[in-house]
Design a protein around this motif. Structure first.
Motif, PDB file in Angstrom:
ATOM      1  N   LEU A  37       0.810  -1.230   0.000  1.00 31.94           N
ATOM      2  CA  LEU A  37       0.000   0.000   0.000  1.00 31.94           C
ATOM      3  C   LEU A  37       0.838   1.273   0.000  1.00 31.94           C
ATOM      4  CD1 LEU A  37      -2.814  -1.016   2.525  1.00 31.94           C
ATOM      5  CD2 LEU A  37      -2.755  -1.301   0.041  1.00 31.94           C
ATOM      6  N   ASP A  38       2.153   1.129   0.117  1.00 35.34           N
ATOM      7  CA  ASP A  38       3.031   2.311   0.078  1.00 35.34           C
ATOM      8  C   ASP A  38       4.137   2.084  -0.941  1.00 35.34           C
ATOM      9  OD1 ASP A  38       4.246   4.730   0.719  1.00 35.34           O
ATOM     10  OD2 ASP A  38       5.422   3.866   2.358  1.00 35.34           O
ATOM     11  N   PRO A  39       3.775   1.977  -2.235  1.00 36.43           N
ATOM     12  CA  PRO A  39       4.785   1.652  -3.260  1.00 36.43           C
ATOM     13  C   PRO A  39       5.855   2.719  -3.415  1.00 36.43           C
ATOM     14  CG  PRO A  39       2.710   2.311  -4.289  1.00 36.43           C
ATOM     15  CD  PRO A  39       2.438   2.166  -2.823  1.00 36.43           C
ATOM     16  N   LEU A  40       5.538   3.966  -3.084  1.00 34.64           N
ATOM     17  CA  LEU A  40       6.525   5.050  -3.209  1.00 34.64           C
ATOM     18  C   LEU A  40       7.387   5.185  -1.961  1.00 34.64           C
ATOM     19  CD1 LEU A  40       4.323   7.783  -4.933  1.00 34.64           C
ATOM     20  CD2 LEU A  40       5.859   6.124  -5.998  1.00 34.64           C
ATOM     21  N   ARG A  41       7.131   4.334  -0.969  1.00 33.03           N
ATOM     22  CA  ARG A  41       7.919   4.308   0.274  1.00 33.03           C
ATOM     23  C   ARG A  41       7.915   5.681   0.958  1.00 33.03           C
ATOM     24  NH1 ARG A  41       6.703  -0.007  -0.881  1.00 33.03           N
ATOM     25  NH2 ARG A  41       8.017  -1.805  -1.364  1.00 33.03           N
ATOM     26  N   THR A  42       6.725   6.216   1.155  1.00 33.06           N
ATOM     27  CA  THR A  42       6.583   7.501   1.834  1.00 33.06           C
ATOM     28  C   THR A  42       6.564   7.344   3.350  1.00 33.06           C
ATOM     29  OG1 THR A  42       4.157   7.363   1.762  1.00 33.06           O
ATOM     30  CG2 THR A  42       5.262   8.432  -0.102  1.00 33.06           C
TER      31      THR A  42
ATOM     32  N   LYS B 160      13.396  -6.664   8.563  1.00 36.89           N
ATOM     33  CA  LYS B 160      12.402  -5.865   7.840  1.00 36.89           C
ATOM     34  C   LYS B 160      12.668  -5.889   6.327  1.00 36.89           C
ATOM     35  CE  LYS B 160      11.009  -2.106   9.809  1.00 36.89           C
ATOM     36  NZ  LYS B 160      10.925  -0.714  10.317  1.00 36.89           N
ATOM     37  N   THR B 161      13.925  -5.747   5.942  1.00 40.52           N
ATOM     38  CA  THR B 161      14.280  -5.812   4.527  1.00 40.52           C
ATOM     39  C   THR B 161      14.038  -7.213   3.973  1.00 40.52           C
ATOM     40  OG1 THR B 161      15.969  -4.123   4.906  1.00 40.52           O
ATOM     41  CG2 THR B 161      16.118  -5.350   2.855  1.00 40.52           C
ATOM     42  N   TYR B 162      14.300  -8.217   4.803  1.00 39.41           N
ATOM     43  CA  TYR B 162      14.056  -9.608   4.400  1.00 39.41           C
ATOM     44  C   TYR B 162      12.572  -9.830   4.136  1.00 39.41           C
ATOM     45  CZ  TYR B 162      13.527 -14.683   4.864  1.00 39.41           C
ATOM     46  OH  TYR B 162      13.203 -16.006   4.667  1.00 39.41           O
ATOM     47  N   LEU B 163      11.707  -9.223   4.942  1.00 33.99           N
ATOM     48  CA  LEU B 163      10.268  -9.386   4.733  1.00 33.99           C
ATOM     49  C   LEU B 163       9.839  -8.830   3.380  1.00 33.99           C
ATOM     50  CD1 LEU B 163       8.918  -8.450   8.288  1.00 33.99           C
ATOM     51  CD2 LEU B 163       8.817 -10.695   7.196  1.00 33.99           C
ATOM     52  N   ASP B 164      10.371  -7.674   2.984  1.00 33.77           N
ATOM     53  CA  ASP B 164      10.070  -7.137   1.652  1.00 33.77           C
ATOM     54  C   ASP B 164      10.504  -8.118   0.571  1.00 33.77           C
ATOM     55  OD1 ASP B 164       9.002  -4.854   2.709  1.00 33.77           O
ATOM     56  OD2 ASP B 164      10.742  -3.584   2.333  1.00 33.77           O
ATOM     57  N   PHE B 165      11.678  -8.708   0.753  1.00 34.44           N
ATOM     58  CA  PHE B 165      12.224  -9.684  -0.197  1.00 34.44           C
ATOM     59  C   PHE B 165      11.290 -10.881  -0.312  1.00 34.44           C
ATOM     60  CE2 PHE B 165      14.885 -13.471  -0.897  1.00 34.44           C
ATOM     61  CZ  PHE B 165      15.523 -13.133  -2.075  1.00 34.44           C
ATOM     62  N   VAL B 166      10.827 -11.408   0.820  1.00 30.49           N
ATOM     63  CA  VAL B 166       9.930 -12.572   0.827  1.00 30.49           C
ATOM     64  C   VAL B 166       8.587 -12.225   0.194  1.00 30.49           C
ATOM     65  CG1 VAL B 166       8.660 -14.181   2.311  1.00 30.49           C
ATOM     66  CG2 VAL B 166      11.041 -13.629   2.822  1.00 30.49           C
ATOM     67  N   LEU B 167       8.023 -11.072   0.563  1.00 31.12           N
ATOM     68  CA  LEU B 167       6.728 -10.664   0.008  1.00 31.12           C
ATOM     69  C   LEU B 167       6.794 -10.514  -1.513  1.00 31.12           C
ATOM     70  CD1 LEU B 167       5.696  -8.095   2.747  1.00 31.12           C
ATOM     71  CD2 LEU B 167       4.404 -10.146   2.129  1.00 31.12           C
ATOM     72  N   ALA B 168       7.916 -10.027  -2.009  1.00 31.48           N
ATOM     73  CA  ALA B 168       8.071  -9.868  -3.466  1.00 31.48           C
ATOM     74  C   ALA B 168       8.135 -11.223  -4.159  1.00 31.48           C
ATOM     75  CB  ALA B 168       9.325  -9.058  -3.770  1.00 31.48           C
ATOM     76  N   LEU B 169       8.928 -12.144  -3.619  1.00 33.87           N
ATOM     77  CA  LEU B 169       9.116 -13.430  -4.287  1.00 33.87           C
ATOM     78  C   LEU B 169       7.926 -14.367  -4.108  1.00 33.87           C
ATOM     79  CD1 LEU B 169      12.894 -14.270  -3.765  1.00 33.87           C
ATOM     80  CD2 LEU B 169      11.772 -12.993  -5.574  1.00 33.87           C
ATOM     81  N   GLU B 170       7.147 -14.174  -3.052  1.00 32.69           N
ATOM     82  CA  GLU B 170       5.980 -15.041  -2.846  1.00 32.69           C
ATOM     83  C   GLU B 170       4.712 -14.493  -3.506  1.00 32.69           C
ATOM     84  OE1 GLU B 170       5.303 -15.911   1.250  1.00 32.69           O
ATOM     85  OE2 GLU B 170       7.122 -17.134   1.453  1.00 32.69           O
TER      86      GLU B 170
ATOM     87  N   LEU C 120       6.094  -7.087  -8.597  1.00 32.79           N
ATOM     88  CA  LEU C 120       6.766  -6.926  -9.893  1.00 32.79           C
ATOM     89  C   LEU C 120       7.578  -5.640  -9.929  1.00 32.79           C
ATOM     90  CD1 LEU C 120       4.044  -8.101 -12.460  1.00 32.79           C
ATOM     91  CD2 LEU C 120       6.206  -9.226 -11.912  1.00 32.79           C
ATOM     92  N   GLN C 121       7.056  -4.593  -9.309  1.00 33.36           N
ATOM     93  CA  GLN C 121       7.797  -3.322  -9.243  1.00 33.36           C
ATOM     94  C   GLN C 121       9.099  -3.502  -8.480  1.00 33.36           C
ATOM     95  OE1 GLN C 121       5.763  -0.241  -7.068  1.00 33.36           O
ATOM     96  NE2 GLN C 121       7.112   1.369  -7.769  1.00 33.36           N
ATOM     97  N   TYR C 122       9.052  -4.257  -7.379  1.00 34.66           N
ATOM     98  CA  TYR C 122      10.247  -4.536  -6.570  1.00 34.66           C
ATOM     99  C   TYR C 122      11.300  -5.270  -7.404  1.00 34.66           C
ATOM    100  CZ  TYR C 122      12.993  -6.659  -2.750  1.00 34.66           C
ATOM    101  OH  TYR C 122      14.004  -7.072  -1.916  1.00 34.66           O
TER     102      TYR C 122
END
Length: 457
Positions: A232-237, A330-340, A348-350
């Motif tokens: 929900l925060d793709p622009l990382r605001t 926290k960075t690992y969670l972004d990685f997992v969410l992107a690949l899963e 796809l943006q990630y």
């Protein structure tokens, strides 16, 4: 004002008539003066005579937030918001009023009964609306009735569907008020710390999380909050609109944990469940071989089937936030969410950002070749015959269907609905093998030992 204006016009005309006999000006000069006077008095009559004060008629639309040192104003603002939210909460139907509404609807159901559902006509619908009380008035409108009207031959609507509609609306307003209580800034959005506080205080109300150790609460909250912010925060605001939280399904998934009889399958597929959170955190701990609480590139390379290419992992550590070259949870969670969730636009943006090495906004044959060479190298290591890049490139472009035949944009991948396949081919040997063998119905044990279960051993 109007009488005074008419008097001014009358006096001006009298003066003009008195001076007309001795007026030696040309016709053009007279017309110019006449037009000037007409414009002046017409503007005054229309209210435009005070141009310098016209800003006073504009309603105030910006209210400056209190500064950090204005403690009294901040407290006043917080208290006024709390009172406002309490008033809004009192306007909602409580449990007793909802029960009364259901009783009235059931009492006014209209025959004939041609299905298992109780139905109500528009006339009876309006009668219930008159009896249900002022809080229900907004639900008993022609617009709502028309929304719920489907194929009943007698023009009736389902009582259950209408009641569920009311329940859903009440729930949305309750949830919005609940989230707004954590909106410290009062601007309609939640910061990461605000959402963390909301979920932390929500945990005791979710029976499915009763078994969680309190020492794990901080990791659970981090895991849950990350999904909201990743998508929900793709622009990382660093903030999310409350409206966006209500519009997505994540809050439904989270509150689903109130169900004490939630099935095992539902828990496993729900990111917010205890088994799911423990799985993700357990994987992180298993990857952290030196037990320093961070992941190096070598440790992350064992993620999943351990078949992510080193070139892709290099890009992960180049682009993502790291600490002395290592990745935190926290960075690992972004990685997992992107690949899963590679089918989702945010995922796809990630990944696209990692593939687009020069930030040009597109992938061409050079980028595809750069990443696919790592797949070919992995195939050689596992004694497989490398596939021609030219063939793979053509297939990727066929799948992506880009507007520009030589460039693939992120939007092309999203529109094609093949973005997950394209990215898997470029970053993961196991993903590429799965694509190559998509037409093989069943793999035997010998095949699977050389492909699906590829590892570093």
């Amino acid at each position: 004002m109007a009488n005074e204006t008419r008097a001014d016009w009358s006096n001006t005309l009298k003066r003009r008539l008195a001076n007309s006999a001795r007026d030696e000006r040309s016709e053009e000069e007279k017309k110019a003066e006449e037009f000037e006077l007409f414009s002046k008095y017409y503007s005054e009559w229309k209210g435009g005579g005070h141009k310098n004060n016209s800003y006073k008629s504009i309603p105030r639309f910006y209210f400056k937030l209190p500064a950090e040192d204005e403690i009294l104003l901040q407290k006043l603002r917080e208290e006024s918001r709390a009172v406002f939210l309490q008033r809004k909460s009192r306007e909602l139907l409580d449990n007793e009023e909802l029960q009364n509404l259901w009783f009235l609807l059931d009492k006014h159901q209209v025959p004939p009964v041609n299905s298992e559902e109780a139905m109500i006509s528009y006339e009876a619908f309006l009668q219930v609306g008159d009896m249900a009380g002022p809080k229900c008035k907004k639900f008993f409108t022609a617009r709502v009735y028309a929304k719920l009207l489907h194929s009943d031959p007698y023009g009736r609507i389902s009582i259950m569907q209408f009641f569920n509609y009311v329940m859903r609306k009440v729930w949305l307003h309750q949830t919005r008020i609940g989230l707004s209580l954590y909106d410290v800034a009062g601007q309609g959005y939640l910061r990461e710390s605000d959402l963390e506080n909301y979920i932390l205080e929500l945990i005791p109300t979710l029976p499915q999380l009763d078994g969680l150790e309190k020492s794990f609460y901080s990791f659970y909250v981090c895991t849950a909050v990350r999904k909201f912010f990743f998508f929900l925060d793709p622009l990382r605001t660093g903030k999310i609109k409350i409206q966006d939280i209500l519009a997505c399904s994540f809050l439904d998934d989270l509150l689903e944990l109130r169900d004490e009889e939630l099935s095992k399958e539902s828990q496993e597929s729900n990111w917010f469940s205890a088994p799911s959170a423990l799985r993700v955190y357990g994987q992180y701990l298993n990857l952290d071989k030196d037990h320093n609480g961070m992941l190096s590139k070598e440790e992350l390379s064992r993620y999943g089937t351990a078949t992510l290419t080193s070139v892709f992992l290099d890009r992960v550590f180049q682009e993502c936030l790291t600490y002395d070259g290592e990745m935190d949870y926290k960075t690992y969670l972004d990685f997992v969410l992107a690949l899963e969730n590679k089918k989702e636009p945010a995922a796809l943006q990630y990944i696209f950002k990692l593939l687009d090495m020069d930030n040009k906004g597109y992938l061409n044959a050079f980028y595809l070749n750069y990443f696919f060479r790592a797949i070919q190298d992995q195939m050689k290591v596992h004694c497989q015959v490398p596939v021609s890049f030219q063939d793979v490139k053509d297939e990727i472009f066929d799948m992506a269907k880009p507007k520009d035949p030589e460039k693939i944009t992120l939007q092309d991948l999203v529109n094609s609905c093949q973005g997950d396949t394209v990215t898997s081919i470029l970053i993961d040997l196991n993903g590429f093998w799965t694509y190559e063998n998509r037409e093989v119905p069943v793999a035997n044990d010998n095949d699977s030992s050389n492909a699906a279960n590829i590892d570093d051993s």
